[in-house]
Write an enzyme that holds these catalytic residues in place. Structure first.
Site, PDB file in Angstrom:
ATOM      1  N   THR A 178       0.867  -1.180   0.000  1.00 34.59           N
ATOM      2  CA  THR A 178       0.000   0.000   0.000  1.00 34.59           C
ATOM      3  C   THR A 178       0.902   1.227   0.000  1.00 34.59           C
ATOM      4  OG1 THR A 178       0.017   0.134   2.397  1.00 34.59           O
ATOM      5  CG2 THR A 178      -1.737  -1.162   1.397  1.00 34.59           C
ATOM      6  N   GLU A 321      -5.616  -3.922  -0.893  1.00 37.39           N
ATOM      7  CA  GLU A 321      -6.039  -5.099  -0.124  1.00 37.39           C
ATOM      8  C   GLU A 321      -7.195  -5.852  -0.785  1.00 37.39           C
ATOM      9  OE1 GLU A 321      -5.420  -2.086   0.899  1.00 37.39           O
ATOM     10  OE2 GLU A 321      -4.613  -2.021   2.941  1.00 37.39           O
ATOM     11  N   LYS A 432     -13.718  15.962  12.399  1.00 41.76           N
ATOM     12  CA  LYS A 432     -14.458  15.660  13.626  1.00 41.76           C
ATOM     13  C   LYS A 432     -14.844  16.973  14.305  1.00 41.76           C
ATOM     14  CE  LYS A 432     -12.113  11.750  12.783  1.00 41.76           C
ATOM     15  NZ  LYS A 432     -11.013  11.675  11.815  1.00 41.76           N
ATOM     16  N   TRP A 437     -19.404  14.167  12.501  1.00 44.95           N
ATOM     17  CA  TRP A 437     -18.470  14.073  11.384  1.00 44.95           C
ATOM     18  C   TRP A 437     -18.901  14.959  10.235  1.00 44.95           C
ATOM     19  CZ3 TRP A 437     -18.829   8.066  10.766  1.00 44.95           C
ATOM     20  CH2 TRP A 437     -18.056   7.447  11.763  1.00 44.95           C
TER      21      TRP A 437
HETATM   22  P1  ADP Z   1      -3.590   4.112  -0.605  1.00 44.29           P
HETATM   23  O1  ADP Z   1      -4.311   3.769   0.656  1.00 44.29           O
HETATM   24  O2  ADP Z   1      -2.161   4.183  -0.428  1.00 44.29           O
HETATM   25  O3  ADP Z   1      -4.197   5.251  -1.372  1.00 44.29           O
HETATM   26  P2  ADP Z   1      -4.990   2.261  -2.237  1.00 44.29           P
HETATM   27  O4  ADP Z   1      -4.854   2.612  -3.650  1.00 44.29           O
HETATM   28  O5  ADP Z   1      -5.085   0.845  -1.875  1.00 44.29           O
HETATM   29  O6  ADP Z   1      -3.764   2.842  -1.523  1.00 44.29           O
HETATM   30  O7  ADP Z   1      -6.207   3.093  -1.661  1.00 44.29           O
HETATM   31  C1  ADP Z   1      -7.432   2.564  -1.296  1.00 44.29           C
HETATM   32  C2  ADP Z   1      -8.345   3.663  -0.833  1.00 44.29           C
HETATM   33  O8  ADP Z   1      -8.615   4.575  -1.876  1.00 44.29           O
HETATM   34  C3  ADP Z   1      -9.695   3.183  -0.396  1.00 44.29           C
HETATM   35  O9  ADP Z   1      -9.674   2.690   0.920  1.00 44.29           O
HETATM   36  C4  ADP Z   1     -10.529   4.451  -0.527  1.00 44.29           C
HETATM   37  O10 ADP Z   1     -10.386   5.295   0.596  1.00 44.29           O
HETATM   38  C5  ADP Z   1      -9.919   5.139  -1.700  1.00 44.29           C
HETATM   39  N1  ADP Z   1     -10.739   4.897  -2.889  1.00 44.29           N
HETATM   40  C6  ADP Z   1     -10.548   3.987  -3.852  1.00 44.29           C
HETATM   41  N2  ADP Z   1     -11.505   4.061  -4.790  1.00 44.29           N
HETATM   42  C7  ADP Z   1     -12.346   5.046  -4.419  1.00 44.29           C
HETATM   43  C8  ADP Z   1     -13.536   5.619  -4.968  1.00 44.29           C
HETATM   44  N3  ADP Z   1     -14.067   5.200  -6.108  1.00 44.29           N
HETATM   45  N4  ADP Z   1     -14.124   6.617  -4.273  1.00 44.29           N
HETATM   46  C9  ADP Z   1     -13.615   7.072  -3.121  1.00 44.29           C
HETATM   47  N5  ADP Z   1     -12.483   6.585  -2.563  1.00 44.29           N
HETATM   48  C10 ADP Z   1     -11.853   5.588  -3.195  1.00 44.29           C
END
Ligand code: ADP
Length: 534
Positions: A178, A321, A432, A437
């Site tokens: 990640t 993940e 917050k 929220w």
């Molecule tokens: P990082 O956490 O480093 O950005 P990832 O690419 O695995 O790595 O990120 C996953 C996160 O990206 C998700 O948990 C979410 O918060 C955000 N995310 C992914 N797709 C979307 C989407 N379509 N809309 C909003 N948030 C998104």
């Protein structure tokens, strides 16, 4: 039924035998290179032999530090189809994170594009387990004189092709880390089975719906969560690929879309925001799907594509993940004649859980599931055959998975009775305020609907009375001037009064993460201690 292994060699053999003449095009610094699945398959088999020749362990980690190219796709298959584990390194990570990742994964070899070697080479002394650096010549860059360096073309030119076979579908095939906004990045290991099933889901019509007749442009990097499954789905289906190489500028992407008759393209929202102005007066008649995910897609962006390009953005949600596809937006047949405004909201949602993925939303305090009523929010949790069960050799696994085996995504969501998911925010990005929220994402999306706004990000800033209050960081559109009052006035009819940002600051650009998402962490650092006027 036969106990047939769900493993990547099947995908490889399909592309080789049935779709040999379909093309893989790569845009390089010196022009476009065209190859076919037949040539790709032949080279990939020889690359498999080359990994043996280099003495890479039977289950060794094979790292890549590379742009999206046909060669990178050779590695996508040669490593796992010979039992090794492909580890795609994020070329934009900080040096200490990269070093951590390579050492943690115990990579034995790194395949690096010549144009990127200058980025990697300063770290080499710290990379304890890497024995070989294989340079893929993409036209530019100085190659150091070092005995550990091998030339890719020479390596596979000298190698004998191998047969691919994997009997144990649960064997590791690939891993990604990640991008890690806090602490060191965490590793996720994908099995052959998880990748096979994920690819099948990507092919489904109501998921990404990739088919043989498609020409796919993955703008999303091959190191970002398995290029969202497209690197496997394309050869599985027999679809052509257009690899953008190092030039990801809006003009270059727009040019590829038009000249290569791309039908499906995928990238994060910042890519599609940048590309949109470049699309005017281009022939995009082949384009049928623009896939967008990684962060929220503002409704204004999806509607702008609908109005100007003639097709809305298809939104997908997922994480490293979750392989990553966990949900995809499409409008159910029974909803198609709903009012346009409602449909636009649905298109801006994160869509429906992908077939094969179980989702639930949970009250973070009690751990109880909350209803899918379109109102109640909770932490989004996921379970399924391509959802991680833990992090690779990492004690932090405990915090991210529930006792009953669900992934805690760290996203807060609302799900409606039809199953549509709306991500409220990431837990850590919620503002917050006085025990309640405020969704930074929703505020941003509203602000970005203002015609004079190019980008906007909202962060929580410490407040004596309310704990935190929202600060809007706004980038005006080129040539436009904007005041705080205009932003607040625009927001007033659109959000609850207590959500209105306490202040608006104008910045030149929203800082981006290594995969092109808004980096709230950088903004929080920049505005730490910011004195709100209230
Ligand atoms: P990082 O956490 O480093 O950005 P990832 O690419 O695995 O790595 O990120 C996953 C996160 O990206 C998700 O948990 C979410 O918060 C955000 N995310 C992914 N797709 C979307 C989407 N379509 N809309 C909003 N948030 C998104």
């Amino acid at each position: 039924m036969q106990d047939y292994p769900l493993a990547l060699p099947h995908i490889f053999h399909r592309a080789e035998r049935m779709f040999g003449s379909r093309e893989i095009v790569t845009a390089t610094a010196t022009g476009r290179e065209r190859t076919t699945y037949r040539q790709w398959a032949d080279r990939t088999r020889r690359l498999g032999g080359a990994l043996d020749q280099l003495g890479i362990s039977a289950d060794g980690r094979v790292a890549t530090f590379a742009w999206n190219t046909a060669r990178h796709l050779e590695l996508y298959f040669a490593a796992p189809c010979t039992g090794r584990v492909l580890h795609t390194l994020n070329i934009r990570l900080f040096a200490d994170q990269l070093t951590y990742i390579v050492n943690h994964a115990e990579d034995e070899v790194i395949f690096v594009d010549r144009s990127l070697i200058e980025l990697l080479w300063p770290l080499v002394a710290e990379l304890k387990t890497v024995r070989h650096y294989v340079v893929m010549d993409d036209g530019k860059g100085n190659v150091p004189d070092d005995p550990r360096i091998v030339d890719y073309e020479q390596l596979i030119g000298d190698a004998d092709p191998v047969e691919f076979r994997v009997d144990d579908e649960n064997q590791a095939a690939a891993m990604c880390y990640t991008s890690g906004t806090t602490g060191n990045p965490k590793g996720v290991v994908y099995s052959h089975r998880s990748m096979f099933l994920h690819s099948m889901a990507v092919l489904m019509a109501d998921a990404l719906g990739v088919s043989e007749s498609d020409v796919i442009l993955p703008v999303v990097p091959m190191f970002h969560a398995n290029v969202w499954g497209l690197g496997h789905a394309a050869p599985f289906a027999g679809a052509s690929l257009v690899m953008p190489g190092p030039d990801l500028s809006p003009g270059a992407i727009a040019e590829l879309l038009e000249s290569e008759h791309v039908t499906v393209a995928a990238g994060v929202p910042t890519i599609w925001m940048g590309v949109l102005p470049e699309l005017a007066d281009r022939d995009l008649s082949s384009l049928r799907k623009v896939i967008c995910g990684g962060s929220a897609v503002p409704r204004s962006l999806s509607e702008a594509y609908r109005e100007k390009v003639g097709l809305p953005i298809t939104q997908a949600w997922g994480m490293t993940e979750t392989s990553p596809i966990a949900s995809v937006g499409h409008i159910k047949s029974a909803l198609r004649d709903h009012p346009e405004d409602e449909l636009a909201d649905l298109r801006a949602s994160q869509g429906l859980g992908a077939p094969g993925v179980d989702l639930r939303i949970v009250n973070p305090e009690t751990g109880d599931e909350v209803p899918w009523d379109g109102k109640t929010s909770g932490e989004l949790q996921a379970r399924g055959p391509w959802i991680a069960a833990d992090y690779y050799n990492d004690p932090r696994s405990r915090e991210s998975f529930t006792a009953d085996g669900w992934l805690r995504t760290g996203d807060v969501a609302i799900i409606d009775a039809e199953g549509y998911i709306r991500l409220v925010d990431r837990t850590k990005d919620l503002v917050k305020s006085g025990g309640e929220w405020i969704s930074s994402v929703e505020l941003e999306n509203e602000i970005m609907a203002h015609p004079k706004v190019a980008e906007a990000a909202v962060i929580g800033v410490a407040h004596e009375r309310w704990t935190e209050r929202p600060l809007a960081c706004v980038v005006p559109a080129p040539g436009e001037e904007l005041t705080k009052e205009e932003v607040i006035e625009f927001l007033t009819p659109r959000v609850a009064k207590w959500w209105l940002p306490d202040d608006v600051v104008f910045i030149e650009e929203v800082p981006k993460t290594s995969v092109g998402k808004f980096s709230k962490k950088d903004l929080r650092d920049r505005f730490a201690g910011y004195k709100l006027p209230t």
